[in-house]
Design a protein around this motif. Sequence first.
Motif: not given
Length: 380
Positions: A262-283
């Motif tokens: 399996a190749q790397p894929s985008q990790l889409t969690g349910n935690i977000h920067n409230t001022a920048n939703t585009a910032e990746p957050v792992i968890g």
Amino acid sequence: MALLGWQACKSSYVPPAITASASYLVVEGTIATGSADSTVMKLSHTVNISGKDTATAEAGAQVAVQDEAGRSYTLADYGSGRYASAPLNLPLTGKYRLTIKRADGNVYQSDYVQAKSSPTIDSITYKALNEGLYISVNTHDASNDTRYYRWDFQENWEFHPYYFSNYVVDKNLNNVRERALGEYVNDCFQSQKSNSITINSNAKLTQDVISQQPITFVSGNSEKVNYIYSIEVRQYPLTEEAYNFWQNLKKNTEQLGSIFDAQPSQLTGNIHNTANTAEPVIGYISAGTIAKKRIYVKRSDIARRWLTAGNESCKIDSLLLTDKFGTNQVREQLLTYLQIPLETITKIGTPTPIGYTGSSRYCGDCTTRGTTKKPSFWPY
């Protein structure tokens, strides 16, 4: 000559991803409902692959659990990126989210998640084969409501050094003496938490049953299984979305061996920067009850005999106060802490020691890799 010149002009290529300066927040933990378990969150941040940084704990954050009614429950900062609270007695029927304010002022929030109840763990089983001990877990949900599961664990074990030491070097006396009660280093304990991702789903089956789910393997030449070994397995119920996150994380971190994996894929969690939703957050934050079960495996319960790795190099030396060359081996080997004293060496009919037997600290002192403090749950 032209070929040699081409080889001399080669330069290394460092991909931009390796030297990128971005540092992303990593959030680990589950919001525990009910009165049985504490809510513990671990915050850290990513570091560059090419860097030498290993201290990734997120310090000085403000962390809280919130419900949909606006009530907030603060988690205390215990240092090293660990934030925790006593059991919050949160109703299982509620929805909850996590709020984090970092020391730099950035605020992060998870989506509200519905709490889920974990079924009990039916059993933890083990099988001893030539290569070691295989641990598995069994569970089921009669209501067919869980379907998605995650497990982690903590191991504890008792172990002893290869040789028993009755003597110790006294720093104040600068000499060897018998050990006093409380100074013995022959009975030790150690613990280790899981560092792999273990998940499973039976969503496509008629019955919500998990049978013989592999949890961990303990090598037969490990000190873990020499005397008493214990493992506590914790079981977490997941939503389908949470399961998909953990599945992708597992693929990205554990299963990249070749182009056919399996190749790397985008990790889409349910935690977000409230001022920048585009910032990746792992968890991924989940909420609910946690099922636990512990077993003990004694060496007498295992028919197989395994040789502990490392013991084959253990040996005993005779260290004399004065050898045939006039050398004080006790002073050179024991008082300098190169070896640990084991027993006295005496001449027949003379109680005064003429030296001591000694060995390496690894072979005679279990505190080199453990502690003499016994866990409160130990079976004796």
